[in-house]
Each structure stands twice: as C-alpha cells, then as structure tokens.
Design a protein around this motif. Structure first.
Motif, PDB file in Angstrom:
ATOM      1  N   PRO A 174      45.342  59.537  46.286  1.00 57.72           N
ATOM      2  CA  PRO A 174      45.236  58.546  47.368  1.00 57.72           C
ATOM      3  C   PRO A 174      44.289  58.937  48.492  1.00 57.72           C
ATOM      4  N   SER A 175      44.007  60.225  48.645  1.00 55.88           N
ATOM      5  CA  SER A 175      43.153  60.662  49.748  1.00 55.88           C
ATOM      6  C   SER A 175      41.685  60.330  49.549  1.00 55.88           C
ATOM      7  N   ASP A 176      41.282  59.967  48.330  1.00 54.24           N
ATOM      8  CA  ASP A 176      39.882  59.615  48.089  1.00 54.24           C
ATOM      9  C   ASP A 176      39.807  58.133  47.751  1.00 54.24           C
ATOM     10  N   LYS A 177      39.628  57.314  48.781  1.00 54.84           N
ATOM     11  CA  LYS A 177      39.605  55.868  48.628  1.00 54.84           C
ATOM     12  C   LYS A 177      38.169  55.377  48.465  1.00 54.84           C
ATOM     13  N   ALA A 178      38.000  54.268  47.760  1.00 57.64           N
ATOM     14  CA  ALA A 178      36.660  53.745  47.491  1.00 57.64           C
ATOM     15  C   ALA A 178      36.733  52.246  47.270  1.00 57.64           C
ATOM     16  N   THR A 179      35.616  51.561  47.484  1.00 57.72           N
ATOM     17  CA  THR A 179      35.526  50.160  47.118  1.00 57.72           C
ATOM     18  C   THR A 179      35.505  50.043  45.603  1.00 57.72           C
ATOM     19  N   PHE A 180      35.723  48.822  45.113  1.00 56.93           N
ATOM     20  CA  PHE A 180      36.036  48.676  43.686  1.00 56.93           C
ATOM     21  C   PHE A 180      35.498  47.360  43.150  1.00 56.93           C
ATOM     22  N   ARG A 181      34.777  47.454  42.053  1.00 54.44           N
ATOM     23  CA  ARG A 181      34.296  46.256  41.356  1.00 54.44           C
ATOM     24  C   ARG A 181      34.781  46.286  39.910  1.00 54.44           C
ATOM     25  N   LEU A 182      35.344  45.177  39.465  1.00 57.72           N
ATOM     26  CA  LEU A 182      35.817  45.046  38.087  1.00 57.72           C
ATOM     27  C   LEU A 182      35.048  43.938  37.384  1.00 57.72           C
ATOM     28  N   THR A 183      34.534  44.257  36.204  1.00 62.40           N
ATOM     29  CA  THR A 183      33.913  43.282  35.310  1.00 62.40           C
ATOM     30  C   THR A 183      34.631  43.399  33.979  1.00 62.40           C
ATOM     31  N   ALA A 184      35.309  42.345  33.538  1.00 63.55           N
ATOM     32  CA  ALA A 184      36.156  42.426  32.341  1.00 63.55           C
ATOM     33  C   ALA A 184      35.860  41.271  31.401  1.00 63.55           C
ATOM     34  N   THR A 185      35.622  41.608  30.137  1.00 65.15           N
ATOM     35  CA  THR A 185      35.317  40.616  29.103  1.00 65.15           C
ATOM     36  C   THR A 185      36.487  40.519  28.142  1.00 65.15           C
ATOM     37  N   VAL A 186      36.940  39.281  27.899  1.00 64.53           N
ATOM     38  CA  VAL A 186      38.078  39.016  27.021  1.00 64.53           C
ATOM     39  C   VAL A 186      37.782  37.762  26.202  1.00 64.53           C
ATOM     40  N   PRO A 187      38.542  37.503  25.121  1.00 63.52           N
ATOM     41  CA  PRO A 187      38.369  36.241  24.403  1.00 63.52           C
ATOM     42  C   PRO A 187      38.538  35.051  25.341  1.00 63.52           C
ATOM     43  N   ASP A 188      37.871  33.942  25.007  1.00 63.40           N
ATOM     44  CA  ASP A 188      37.753  32.854  25.979  1.00 63.40           C
ATOM     45  C   ASP A 188      39.034  32.070  26.244  1.00 63.40           C
ATOM     46  N   THR A 189      40.123  32.390  25.544  1.00 61.33           N
ATOM     47  CA  THR A 189      41.406  31.757  25.854  1.00 61.33           C
ATOM     48  C   THR A 189      42.243  32.607  26.803  1.00 61.33           C
ATOM     49  N   TRP A 190      41.685  33.717  27.262  1.00 60.98           N
ATOM     50  CA  TRP A 190      42.411  34.634  28.128  1.00 60.98           C
ATOM     51  C   TRP A 190      41.761  34.687  29.509  1.00 60.98           C
ATOM     52  N   THR A 191      42.538  35.161  30.489  1.00 60.57           N
ATOM     53  CA  THR A 191      42.083  35.268  31.873  1.00 60.57           C
ATOM     54  C   THR A 191      42.337  36.680  32.377  1.00 60.57           C
ATOM     55  N   VAL A 192      41.473  37.150  33.271  1.00 56.93           N
ATOM     56  CA  VAL A 192      41.630  38.466  33.891  1.00 56.93           C
ATOM     57  C   VAL A 192      41.761  38.290  35.401  1.00 56.93           C
ATOM     58  N   ILE A 193      42.767  38.943  35.963  1.00 61.61           N
ATOM     59  CA  ILE A 193      42.986  38.956  37.406  1.00 61.61           C
ATOM     60  C   ILE A 193      42.854  40.396  37.895  1.00 61.61           C
ATOM     61  N   GLY A 194      42.203  40.581  39.051  1.00 60.22           N
ATOM     62  CA  GLY A 194      42.040  41.912  39.608  1.00 60.22           C
ATOM     63  C   GLY A 194      42.233  41.914  41.105  1.00 60.22           C
ATOM     64  N   ASN A 195      41.832  42.987  41.736  1.00 57.99           N
ATOM     65  CA  ASN A 195      41.906  43.116  43.191  1.00 57.99           C
ATOM     66  C   ASN A 195      40.767  42.365  43.861  1.00 57.99           C
ATOM     67  N   GLY A 196      41.020  41.892  45.074  1.00 58.31           N
ATOM     68  CA  GLY A 196      39.947  41.382  45.906  1.00 58.31           C
ATOM     69  C   GLY A 196      39.545  39.952  45.610  1.00 58.31           C
ATOM     70  N   ARG A 197      38.274  39.673  45.889  1.00 58.40           N
ATOM     71  CA  ARG A 197      37.738  38.325  45.721  1.00 58.40           C
ATOM     72  C   ARG A 197      37.179  38.129  44.309  1.00 58.40           C
ATOM     73  N   PRO A 198      37.290  36.916  43.772  1.00 58.67           N
ATOM     74  CA  PRO A 198      36.706  36.654  42.455  1.00 58.67           C
ATOM     75  C   PRO A 198      35.213  36.424  42.540  1.00 58.67           C
ATOM     76  N   GLY A 199      34.511  36.810  41.473  1.00 58.02           N
ATOM     77  CA  GLY A 199      33.093  36.504  41.332  1.00 58.02           C
ATOM     78  C   GLY A 199      32.897  35.468  40.245  1.00 58.02           C
ATOM     79  N   PRO A 200      31.666  35.253  39.817  1.00 62.51           N
ATOM     80  CA  PRO A 200      31.391  34.260  38.776  1.00 62.51           C
ATOM     81  C   PRO A 200      32.069  34.609  37.457  1.00 62.51           C
ATOM     82  N   VAL A 201      32.532  33.586  36.767  1.00 61.42           N
ATOM     83  CA  VAL A 201      33.058  33.728  35.404  1.00 61.42           C
ATOM     84  C   VAL A 201      32.017  33.160  34.454  1.00 61.42           C
TER      85      VAL A 201
END
Length: 482
Positions: A174-201
């Motif tokens: 926990p003492s080493d905090k950082a900003t975070f970007r997630l890019t996740a690819t899944v089959p098109d009937t599935w959805t991915v939720i993460g931290n923060g604001r959403p970007g383009p799908v």
C-alpha cells in the motif's frame, strides 16, 4: 471491507513519509535483486520491493470466460529508481512470463523466486533518480486467491491484503501508490468494469470488445480491480457532474433505492471528512462466486466498491468511507489498519446518528456495558495488533468505541476538524497511525491524549473510567448507575 481473503508473504529497510516511499535498501536486495527483497512491512516483509517508486500501471489483459485457464497480459510499470539498480523485483503470482523489456530493451535476464517474485536484470544499470518503464508479457491460468470465478464464467479480482498479483505484476504494497489504466479485451457478449472513469469501447472483427478504464488518482494495488461479467450497467452522475456507474452481475439484486441513496451518502461523508476525493463513483455488485465462501462480501475497490450479491445502505456507507480512509489516505504499512477499518466502521454509527440515533446511550454505553466483563473484547491493540490480526474484529468492534470516546474527549469541533485536516494534509498519500495521534494532540493540545491513546489504542484491557467515560459520556455512565 467486511470480509477478507488473506495470503502470506515474508525485510529490507523502509522509511515511509506521507506522500512518498523513501527506501533505504539493503544493497544486495535493491541493487542485485537478492532474496529478502520486500519493502519492509513488519507483517508481510516479502511484499513490495525496494529501490524504486511506481508512478503508473498500464495493464492490458485479454480473457475468454470459455477458457478460464488462460489470461494473457501485457503490463507496463512506470517507475523512478530511488537507488541504482542492477536488478529489481516485481510481485506476480503464477503465469508464464514470455518476455520482459526495460525502456524498450530486452532484459538481460528474468527469473522467478519463491511464491511471487519476478527478478529482472535490465540490459543496462538503472541509475538513481532515473525514470524507467518495465514491460512484462505473460499468460496462463490465474492462480492468486483473490481471483474469483462465477458460475456463468465471469470473474473478478478482490482481496485484502493481496489481490493485484493475481492478474498483473506490481510493487504490491500500500505504501507505493500509482495511477492506473486498464485495457481489457473479452468476447463481445461480455463486459469489463474497472476503477475510475470509462474510456472508449471498441469492437473487432474477431467478435471481441475492448474496454478501457482509467483511475487518475494514485491507488494502492490491493484496491485495483477488474470485473468480467454479463453486467447490467446503470449510469448517472452526482450534482457536480461526477459520473456514477453501477454494474450488476447475474444473480445480483438490482435495488434502485440503494442506487439512488449513493449521492446522499457521498454528500454526508463529504460534510464530515472533506470533498469526495475521486473523479468517478458507483458500485460493482456481483453474484456469488462459484467457490463456496470465496471472496470478500464487500471491498473498497477505489472509486467503485465491490459488493457480493446486494448493495445496501450500511455496506455502502462503510465502503464509501474507505474512499477517504484507506484509499485517498492510505496507511503506511499493515500495522495501521485501524486508519481504515476503525474509521469506516464508526462512519456507520455517524450514519445512524444522522437518522436520530443517540450514540452515547445506545451504541456506546450499550456496547461497553455488554463487554465490560469480557476481556477478549479488549485484548487486541488497535495499532500494531500483530501479524495475522491486521484486520482483526477488534478494529470493527473496539475501534468505533475508541473514536466515539475520542470525539467526546475533545468535542465535535476538534474531532471532525482533525478528520478533515487529516484528509487535507495526506490526500492521495500515505500516513501512519502515529501521525494521526500526533495530529489529534496538535489540534487538541489541552487534552490528555497520550493517556487516552495508551489506554484505547495501545492497551489490551478495558480503559480506566476517565478514558472509558470522558466528557459528556460521564453523565451517561452516572445515569446508568441509578
């Protein structure tokens, strides 16, 4: 957090000052990557790694729920060397590592040591003060205990004190905090939720969709998350325009009343602690994991807490209090768990008080008298409770009593003034329990807070009467004897 998953790791030397990680590395650990390379946590001395400070994680994964034995990952960790590095470590559980580059050059070597150490030797020595980026490509079956599978094939990652290493390489402390970007690819009937604001799908010709999420405020690795499911997603916004995203997995209860309550909860907490610290909000409500009893019932995943099965007011208040106590202001090491859990649990009492509850005669006096002759209720220290007790029930039971007694000792103005100042002075950084004590004493210099904290926080027996029933609580105690 209401329930936990736990893992074991096992010190180099570390000095932690709010806002940054100051590493005094043992040369063989920091500069040569030897064993015992942990950041120096007294409870989990193998967690984290000395010699560098991470500023950003760029995590890219692909996952097909029809193939739960395979996740492919491509993660870039951006960091600054705090000492010269001939070798350095990242934490990663399982997976086969296919390649590692440092600043675009193939690493001279990389190897695995122990349960979670990835030891990297860069092609060139990294000089002290240099910024560098290490890119790790990996694949395989997620094996970390914080990876939770669901009956329909979906999955999510939640856990405390460990979760990140189940799906990406990290400096896992926990003492080493950082900003975070997630890019996740899944089959098109599935959805991915993460931290923060959403970007383009975006969609591909291969019948996949790629989801993007970005947390622009530093997070501790254990409150990063990914949730993969066939989610029903509801969007709204707070009065100031902050986006609110709620996602409900199959089997989860969709409660519009609970969802509509969130702006009021955030507003109430902001009135007590200061402005809401993040640029998005909402919740992830999953069904029950396929493995019986696995995963937490709720966890304060940053900006978007995760709940199992249902989201309701008391759980929401607790997990959203963590957005201030635990996420925005994170503790320095795992001895400091009271800085998160004691405060979040007491916030539930504040919420009850808002509804008209008398905390003095009900919650406080009732709990004290019920446990007066129960030494087990009092025998765990709130600061440094001991390894394996970093999330002990005492933090949730004795901890809120301590905070209410502190409030009655110093008065509302000083108590809530201390909490708001704490948040302002350590926003997006780390701090220790000892620092909190020092601030409370500074704000209320005429009070005997050394004796108070010795009795309540560092003691293992019921506090003596002057600390147990301070201020206006004394009248409550006297009335109870009539």
């Amino acid at each position: 957090m209401h329930s936990t998953t736990r893992g074991r790791r096992c010190p180099a030397l570390v000095g932690i000052l709010a806002g940054s990680v100051l590493l005094t590395a043992v040369p063989s650990a920091a500069t040569t990557g030897g064993n015992g390379s942990g950041i120096g946590d007294p409870y989990y001395p193998d967690d984290g790694n000395p010699g560098y400070d991470v500023s950003h994680y760029d995590v890219r994964v692909a996952y097909d729920p029809d193939r739960p034995d395979r996740l492919t990952g491509d993660t870039t960790v951006s960091a600054t060397a705090t000492v010269g590095l001939d070798r350095f470590h990242l934490d990663l559980e399982g997976f086969e590592v296919g390649s590692v580059t440092v600043d675009g050059r193939p690493a001279k070597s990389f190897t695995r040591i122990g349960a979670h150490e990835l030891v990297i030797t860069p092609a060139r020595r990294i000089t002290e003060g240099s910024r560098f980026a290490v890119r790790v490509r990996y694949s395989g079956k997620p094996v970390g205990e914080s990876w939770h599978s669901f009956a329909d094939g979906g999955a999510n990652v939640t856990g405390e004190p460990h979760s990140a290493t189940a799906w990406y390489p990290a400096n896992d402390h926990p003492s080493d905090k950082a900003t975070f970007r997630l890019t996740a690819t899944v089959p098109d009937t599935w959805t991915v939720i993460g931290n923060g604001r959403p970007g383009p799908v975006t969609s591909s010709a291969e019948a996949t969709r790629t989801f993007r999420w970005y947390e622009d405020k530093p997070l501790a690795t254990y409150v990063s998350t990914i949730a993969i499911g066939r989610f029903a997603v509801n969007t709204s916004q707070l009065a100031d325009g902050t986006p609110v995203i709620h996602a409900y997995g199959p089997g989860a209860v969709i409660d519009p009343d609970a969802e509509a309550l969130l702006p009021e909860i955030i507003g109430f907490l902001a009135s007590k602690f200061g402005p809401y610290p993040f640029s998005s909000a909402g919740g992830i409500v999953t069904g029950s994991p396929a493995e019986e009893g696995s995963g937490p019932l709720a966890l304060e995943t940053q900006s978007r807490p995760t709940y199992e099965g249902v989201m309701f007011d008391s759980s929401m208040v607790h997990e959203y209090a963590h957005q201030w106590f635990g996420n925005s202001v994170s503790f320095s090491d795992w001895r400091d768990g009271c800085l998160a859990e004691c405060f979040a649990q007491y916030t539930n009492q504040l919420w009850e008080e808002k509804g008209g509850a008398d905390l003095d005669t009900g919650f406080y006096a009732g709990t004290v008298e019920e446990n007066r002759e129960n030494p087990g209720f009092w025998n765990v220290r709130l600061y440094d409770p001991g390894r394996g007790k970093e999330l002990d029930p005492a933090l949730y039971d004795k901890g809120p009593l301590m905070l209410h007694a502190l409030r009655r000792t110093v008065g509302d103005a000083a108590f809530f003034g201390t909490l708001r100042r704490w948040q302002k002075e350590h926003r997006y950084a780390n701090a220790s329990w000892r620092q909190f004590e020092a601030l409370a004493k500074k704000v209320s210099p005429r009070q005997d807070l050394t004796g108070f904290f010795d009795a309540w926080v560092h003691g293992t027996v019921i506090p003596e009467r002057k600390y147990l029933y301070p201020g206006s609580l004394g009248a409550v105690a006297a009335a109870g004897k009539r």
